[in-house]
Scaffold this active site. Structure first.
Site, PDB file in Angstrom:
ATOM      1  N   ASN A  49      -8.927  -1.884  -1.533  1.00  0.00           N
ATOM      2  CA  ASN A  49      -9.574  -3.178  -1.813  1.00  0.00           C
ATOM      3  C   ASN A  49      -9.065  -3.926  -3.039  1.00  0.00           C
ATOM      4  OD1 ASN A  49     -11.135  -3.260   0.493  1.00  0.00           O
ATOM      5  ND2 ASN A  49     -12.682  -1.930  -0.429  1.00  0.00           N
ATOM      6  N   THR A  76      -0.737   2.309  12.773  1.00  0.00           N
ATOM      7  CA  THR A  76      -0.807   1.708  14.110  1.00  0.00           C
ATOM      8  C   THR A  76      -0.005   0.404  14.143  1.00  0.00           C
ATOM      9  OG1 THR A  76      -3.075   2.555  14.176  1.00  0.00           O
ATOM     10  CG2 THR A  76      -2.384   1.168  15.990  1.00  0.00           C
ATOM     11  N   ASN A 108       0.874  -1.176   0.000  1.00  0.00           N
ATOM     12  CA  ASN A 108       0.000   0.000   0.000  1.00  0.00           C
ATOM     13  C   ASN A 108       0.914   1.230   0.000  1.00  0.00           C
ATOM     14  OD1 ASN A 108      -1.651   2.155   0.474  1.00  0.00           O
ATOM     15  ND2 ASN A 108      -2.478   1.407   2.414  1.00  0.00           N
ATOM     16  N   PRO A 109       1.007   1.938  -1.124  1.00  0.00           N
ATOM     17  CA  PRO A 109       1.966   3.050  -1.184  1.00  0.00           C
ATOM     18  C   PRO A 109       1.532   4.249  -0.346  1.00  0.00           C
ATOM     19  CG  PRO A 109       0.678   2.958  -3.202  1.00  0.00           C
ATOM     20  CD  PRO A 109       0.251   1.779  -2.383  1.00  0.00           C
ATOM     21  N   THR A 127      -0.494  -1.361  -4.842  1.00  0.00           N
ATOM     22  CA  THR A 127      -1.928  -1.149  -5.084  1.00  0.00           C
ATOM     23  C   THR A 127      -2.207   0.260  -5.599  1.00  0.00           C
ATOM     24  OG1 THR A 127      -2.340  -0.469  -2.817  1.00  0.00           O
ATOM     25  CG2 THR A 127      -2.607  -2.800  -3.307  1.00  0.00           C
ATOM     26  N   GLY A 164       2.478   1.013   8.233  1.00  0.00           N
ATOM     27  CA  GLY A 164       1.197   1.690   8.413  1.00  0.00           C
ATOM     28  C   GLY A 164       1.250   2.672   9.558  1.00  0.00           C
ATOM     29  N   ARG A 213      -6.069  12.258   6.766  1.00  0.00           N
ATOM     30  CA  ARG A 213      -5.091  11.254   6.339  1.00  0.00           C
ATOM     31  C   ARG A 213      -3.740  11.865   5.996  1.00  0.00           C
ATOM     32  NH1 ARG A 213      -4.629   6.136   5.576  1.00  0.00           N
ATOM     33  NH2 ARG A 213      -6.393   4.968   6.382  1.00  0.00           N
ATOM     34  N   GLY A 259      -0.368  -1.136   6.872  1.00  0.00           N
ATOM     35  CA  GLY A 259      -0.795  -1.132   8.271  1.00  0.00           C
ATOM     36  C   GLY A 259      -1.896  -2.140   8.542  1.00  0.00           C
ATOM     37  N   ASP A 260      -2.599  -1.936   9.651  1.00  0.00           N
ATOM     38  CA  ASP A 260      -3.651  -2.866  10.047  1.00  0.00           C
ATOM     39  C   ASP A 260      -4.794  -2.891   9.034  1.00  0.00           C
ATOM     40  OD1 ASP A 260      -2.289  -3.543  12.363  1.00  0.00           O
ATOM     41  OD2 ASP A 260      -3.188  -1.900  13.489  1.00  0.00           O
TER      42      ASP A 260
HETATM   43  C1  LIG Z   1      -3.528  10.679  26.945  1.00  0.00           C
HETATM   44  C2  LIG Z   1      -2.910   9.675  26.045  1.00  0.00           C
HETATM   45  C3  LIG Z   1      -3.874   8.650  25.620  1.00  0.00           C
HETATM   46  C4  LIG Z   1      -3.284   7.586  24.747  1.00  0.00           C
HETATM   47  C5  LIG Z   1      -4.292   6.519  24.514  1.00  0.00           C
HETATM   48  C6  LIG Z   1      -3.723   5.453  23.720  1.00  0.00           C
HETATM   49  C7  LIG Z   1      -4.665   4.304  23.500  1.00  0.00           C
HETATM   50  C8  LIG Z   1      -4.113   3.514  22.372  1.00  0.00           C
HETATM   51  C9  LIG Z   1      -4.846   2.243  22.100  1.00  0.00           C
HETATM   52  C10 LIG Z   1      -4.443   1.796  20.750  1.00  0.00           C
HETATM   53  C11 LIG Z   1      -5.197   0.618  20.307  1.00  0.00           C
HETATM   54  C12 LIG Z   1      -4.849   0.318  18.902  1.00  0.00           C
HETATM   55  C13 LIG Z   1      -5.738  -0.698  18.323  1.00  0.00           C
HETATM   56  C14 LIG Z   1      -5.460  -0.809  16.881  1.00  0.00           C
HETATM   57  C15 LIG Z   1      -6.263  -0.417  15.947  1.00  0.00           C
HETATM   58  C16 LIG Z   1      -5.924  -0.510  14.500  1.00  0.00           C
HETATM   59  O1  LIG Z   1      -6.445  -1.698  13.980  1.00  0.00           O
HETATM   60  C17 LIG Z   1      -6.533   0.675  13.776  1.00  0.00           C
HETATM   61  C18 LIG Z   1      -6.096   0.716  12.312  1.00  0.00           C
HETATM   62  O2  LIG Z   1      -4.712   0.867  12.230  1.00  0.00           O
HETATM   63  P1  LIG Z   1      -3.975   1.383  10.876  1.00  0.00           P
HETATM   64  O3  LIG Z   1      -4.198   2.837  10.768  1.00  0.00           O
HETATM   65  O4  LIG Z   1      -2.515   1.026  11.058  1.00  0.00           O
HETATM   66  O5  LIG Z   1      -4.578   0.670   9.708  1.00  0.00           O
HETATM   67  N1  LIG Z   1      -6.081   1.878  14.415  1.00  0.00           N
HETATM   68  C19 LIG Z   1      -6.914   2.725  14.990  1.00  0.00           C
HETATM   69  O6  LIG Z   1      -8.100   2.601  14.951  1.00  0.00           O
HETATM   70  C20 LIG Z   1      -6.274   3.864  15.684  1.00  0.00           C
HETATM   71  C21 LIG Z   1      -6.718   3.969  17.076  1.00  0.00           C
HETATM   72  C22 LIG Z   1      -5.787   4.929  17.732  1.00  0.00           C
HETATM   73  C23 LIG Z   1      -6.389   5.625  18.803  1.00  0.00           C
HETATM   74  C24 LIG Z   1      -5.403   6.593  19.347  1.00  0.00           C
HETATM   75  C25 LIG Z   1      -6.037   7.467  20.276  1.00  0.00           C
HETATM   76  C26 LIG Z   1      -5.125   8.513  20.746  1.00  0.00           C
HETATM   77  C27 LIG Z   1      -5.844   9.241  21.791  1.00  0.00           C
HETATM   78  C28 LIG Z   1      -5.200  10.492  22.232  1.00  0.00           C
HETATM   79  C29 LIG Z   1      -6.144  11.111  23.245  1.00  0.00           C
HETATM   80  C30 LIG Z   1      -5.567  12.326  23.760  1.00  0.00           C
HETATM   81  C31 LIG Z   1      -6.440  12.996  24.764  1.00  0.00           C
HETATM   82  C32 LIG Z   1      -5.781  14.268  25.134  1.00  0.00           C
HETATM   83  C33 LIG Z   1      -6.647  15.115  25.936  1.00  0.00           C
HETATM   84  C34 LIG Z   1      -6.068  16.422  26.217  1.00  0.00           C
HETATM   85  N1  LIG Z   2      -3.543   2.303  -3.409  1.00  0.00           N
HETATM   86  C1  LIG Z   2      -4.399   2.616  -2.445  1.00  0.00           C
HETATM   87  N2  LIG Z   2      -5.061   3.789  -2.442  1.00  0.00           N
HETATM   88  C2  LIG Z   2      -5.896   4.124  -1.447  1.00  0.00           C
HETATM   89  N3  LIG Z   2      -6.169   3.331  -0.399  1.00  0.00           N
HETATM   90  C3  LIG Z   2      -5.532   2.151  -0.329  1.00  0.00           C
HETATM   91  C4  LIG Z   2      -4.632   1.740  -1.333  1.00  0.00           C
HETATM   92  N4  LIG Z   2      -4.156   0.513  -1.003  1.00  0.00           N
HETATM   93  C5  LIG Z   2      -4.749   0.182   0.168  1.00  0.00           C
HETATM   94  N5  LIG Z   2      -5.583   1.160   0.574  1.00  0.00           N
HETATM   95  C6  LIG Z   2      -6.412   1.222   1.786  1.00  0.00           C
HETATM   96  O1  LIG Z   2      -5.792   2.113   2.710  1.00  0.00           O
HETATM   97  C7  LIG Z   2      -6.249   1.830   4.007  1.00  0.00           C
HETATM   98  C8  LIG Z   2      -5.195   2.112   5.051  1.00  0.00           C
HETATM   99  O2  LIG Z   2      -4.101   1.343   4.796  1.00  0.00           O
HETATM  100  P1  LIG Z   2      -2.991   0.957   5.860  1.00  0.00           P
HETATM  101  O3  LIG Z   2      -1.894   0.311   5.079  1.00  0.00           O
HETATM  102  O4  LIG Z   2      -3.569   0.197   6.954  1.00  0.00           O
HETATM  103  O5  LIG Z   2      -2.448   2.366   6.359  1.00  0.00           O
HETATM  104  P2  LIG Z   2      -2.675   3.159   7.718  1.00  0.00           P
HETATM  105  O6  LIG Z   2      -2.070   2.324   8.779  1.00  0.00           O
HETATM  106  O7  LIG Z   2      -1.935   4.439   7.528  1.00  0.00           O
HETATM  107  O8  LIG Z   2      -4.136   3.343   7.913  1.00  0.00           O
HETATM  108  C9  LIG Z   2      -6.648   0.388   3.978  1.00  0.00           C
HETATM  109  O9  LIG Z   2      -7.976   0.310   4.392  1.00  0.00           O
HETATM  110  C10 LIG Z   2      -6.524  -0.055   2.536  1.00  0.00           C
HETATM  111  O10 LIG Z   2      -7.693  -0.728   2.133  1.00  0.00           O
END
Ligand SMILES: CCCCCCCCCCCCC/C=C/[C@@H](O)[C@H](COP(=O)(O)O)NC(=O)CCCCCCCCCCCCCCC
Ligand SMILES: Nc1ncnc2c1ncn2[C@@H]1O[C@H](COP(=O)(O)OP(=O)(O)O)[C@@H](O)[C@H]1O
Ligand SMILES: [Ca+2]
Length: 547
Positions: A169, A236, A133-134, A165, A234, A299, A191-192
């Protein structure tokens, strides 16, 4: 050498130092020998962790260089690094260049090492399908793959077909429809969200080929024959972090090369009429749903978008009502409050594998057994709770990541057939901040009066029906002026009191205004429903059944 291989040990030189080298069945060892023939330090490398053997004096990183000499050979192997605060988890490519007394001896060494590799490392992949995924994370996927990973695959004799990609999808659709013969595995550079695409593609493809309908909740899904390797690129990257222990493309590439594998729990997420979805990391409603919806607009910020959106959503101070039902897992087997940590070879996961797949002798044979043993009714009674929540999270693994090194549920297991359900009841904003903040340290985020955690086999969620929510508003649950948008919303609710309609209507409205947060701003009120964050994707429905 020993066994069916030649004899040994034999003398080799590294520079002007003499070594005694031995290849026993499972290990390649070399010991420095001093002038008085006394042994000094020994290095022992399991044959399974030898990456490649090359004639001559060879370098791979940062650039490939070959000095094609007659009496030398180079061995590349997995070296556990002590740096980075993650002793042993960070892997590097070790390299040693030996000189032999003759070319014949050199050729014997390379031949025997390669034969040993074939014999003792049968699970290595030979041909991989790589999706990049670029646009993931910091948009470095291509660079990470070509500069750090591809040279290692080449060294290990792995041929790869790379697809960068061009749209979301594409990887999923490729796995669903295209010819996959000849591939031993797929690799996700992203990423995830990207991992989730590959997961959906592979699970869907496997069911298609088995003649099963994956949308049928009664279908006993078949485990996938192909494994997914993850090169983290990615935002996360918690599937990578929770399985490997570090976010490092070289470490991940080395795990892929030596054929390591780790089974994972996958949660199916269903809504009656919609296509089934799967989750392995975070299935979150309320806070994490809102953060994801808000972050999609930003993003361009890369991984920082989550911190920015997290702050914005935190300040918007929302909570949502709903009914959560869960089926507890057997409390005698494990608990989300025990202090176990799941790693490769975890005994809780092995025991569960044995229980869930009684005919498999080890986790490797998971791939040939099936899920018919699982019956959600067998583990106890459903429990139902109703009220207002800051967030509802279900995670099948710890979901540890750089933001939260121990994760959403530190004692969750990767492959025990259960998930951890975290319910955070509505509370004072500072209490919720304390809960969030505890994720960044070793403090127990579950040791708070408004937090509950349950190890579960299945979960159901439903948002309140239109009438209930309306009553709540009339009592004064949501205060503030009513403007156009909100009136439209309440009207819809009272016109069709059906629960599902409320959810669909709300999502449509949110989609119009892009996010629940903006919706909150434009309506000057919290919306009645949040969205589900399913491993980084927003689900288009609110009432769900998870198993
Ligand atoms: C005050 C500091 C609070 C830090 C809270 C950290 C909680 C982190 C829990 C992370 C759980 C991650 C679960 C993973 C989810 C991923 O599947 C999913 C997709 O990942 P991708 O983008 O790589 O495709 N990632 C996510 O949905 C991202 C969830 C991240 C949530 C980060 C929330 C940061 C909150 C910062 C709150 C700050 C409050 C400050 C108030 C002054
Ligand atoms: N070429 C593309 N252009 C746009 N979106 C894409 C492409 N390839 C993959 N994706 C989508 O991008 C989303 C985020 O990708 P991911 O690699 O998890 O990055 P991030 O961790 O930054 O969210 C995924 O849901 C995936 O389906
Ligand atoms: Ca689990």
């Amino acid at each position: 050498f020993d066994g069916d291989l030649d004899s040994g040990p034999s003398s080799l030189w590294v520079g002007n130092k003499r070594y005694r080298a031995v290849l026993t069945g499972w290990h390649f060892r070399w010991t420095e020998v001093d002038k008085k023939n006394r042994d000094k330090k020994t290095v022992s490398v399991p044959v399974a962790e030898v990456v490649g053997v090359e004639e001559g004096r060879v370098e791979i990183l940062p650039q490939k260089s070959v000095e094609d000499t007659d009496k030398d050979f180079t061995v590349f192997y997995v070296k556990r690094s002590s740096s980075g605060g993650s002793y042993g988890l960070l892997w590097r490519l070790g390299r040693i260049q030996f000189s032999c007394a003759s070319r014949v001896l050199r050729d014997q060494w390379t031949k025997h090492l390669r034969t040993a590799l074939k014999t003792h490392s049968p699970l290595r992949p030979h041909r991989l399908l790589v999706f990049i995924n670029p646009f993931g994370g910091k948009k470095k996927g291509r660079q990470i793959y070509h500069s750090l990973v591809a040279p290692l695959f080449e060294l290990a004799g792995i041929s790869s077909h790379v697809i960068v990609t061009e749209r979301a999808n594409q990887a999923r659709d490729h796995l669903l429809k295209k010819d996959l013969t000849g591939f031993d595995g797929v690799v996700c550079v992203g990423g995830d969200g990207m991992f989730s695409e590959l997961l959906h593609g592979l699970i869907g493809r496997t069911q298609q080929e088995a003649g099963l309908c994956e949308n049928d909740p009664a279908a006993a899904l078949q485990p996938c024959p192909l494994h997914i390797g993850i090169i983290p690129a990615g935002s996360t990257d918690c599937v990578c972090y929770a399985t490997v222990g570090v976010i490092d493309p070289v470490t991940s590439a080395l795990h892929i090369i030596i054929g390591d594998s780790q089974p994972l729990d996958v949660c199916s997420v269903r809504q009656s009429s919609a296509r089934v979805r799967y989750s392995v990391s975070l299935l979150g409603y309320g806070f994490y749903g809102d953060v994801l919806a808000e972050s999609e607009k930003h993003r361009w910020m890369g991984p920082l978008r989550y911190d920015y959106s997290g702050t914005v959503v935190y300040l918007s101070n929302r909570s949502y009502s709903g009914v959560v039902q869960y089926l507890p897992a057997d409390p005698l087997l494990s608990s989300p409050r025990d202090k176990t940590r799941c790693l490769a070879g975890c005994s809780v996961c092995s025991r569960s594998t044995e229980r869930l797949f009684p005919h498999s002798s080890d986790s490797g044979s998971l791939y040939s057994s099936h899920f018919s043993q699982f019956s959600p009714g067998s583990e106890g009674q459903w429990v139902s709770v109703e009220g207002r929540f800051r967030c509802i999270s279900l995670t099948c693994m710890s979901s540890s990541c750089a933001r939260s090194p121990l994760g959403l549920s530190p004692s969750a297991h990767l492959a025990d057939g259960t998930g951890d359900l975290v319910l955070v009841w509505d509370t004072h904003p500072l209490g919720f901040l304390k809960f969030l903040h505890r994720h960044t340290s070793t403090q127990d985020q579950f040791d708070l009066p408004f937090v509950e955690v349950h190890r579960v086999k299945a979960v159901r969620f439903s948002a309140p029906s239109g009438r209930e929510e309306q009553e709540y508003e009339e009592i004064g649950g949501l205060s503030g002026e009513t403007d156009e948008g909100q009136r439209e919303y309440v009207d819809t609710v009272s016109r069709n009191g059906s629960r599902q309609h409320l959810a669909e209507r709300a999502v449509t409205h949110e989609q119009k205004t892009a996010t629940p947060f903006l919706c909150g701003l434009c309506c000057r009120k919290s919306p009645a429903v949040s969205v589900w964050n399913c491993d980084g994707e927003i689900l288009p429905f609110t009432d769900i059944v998870c198993k």
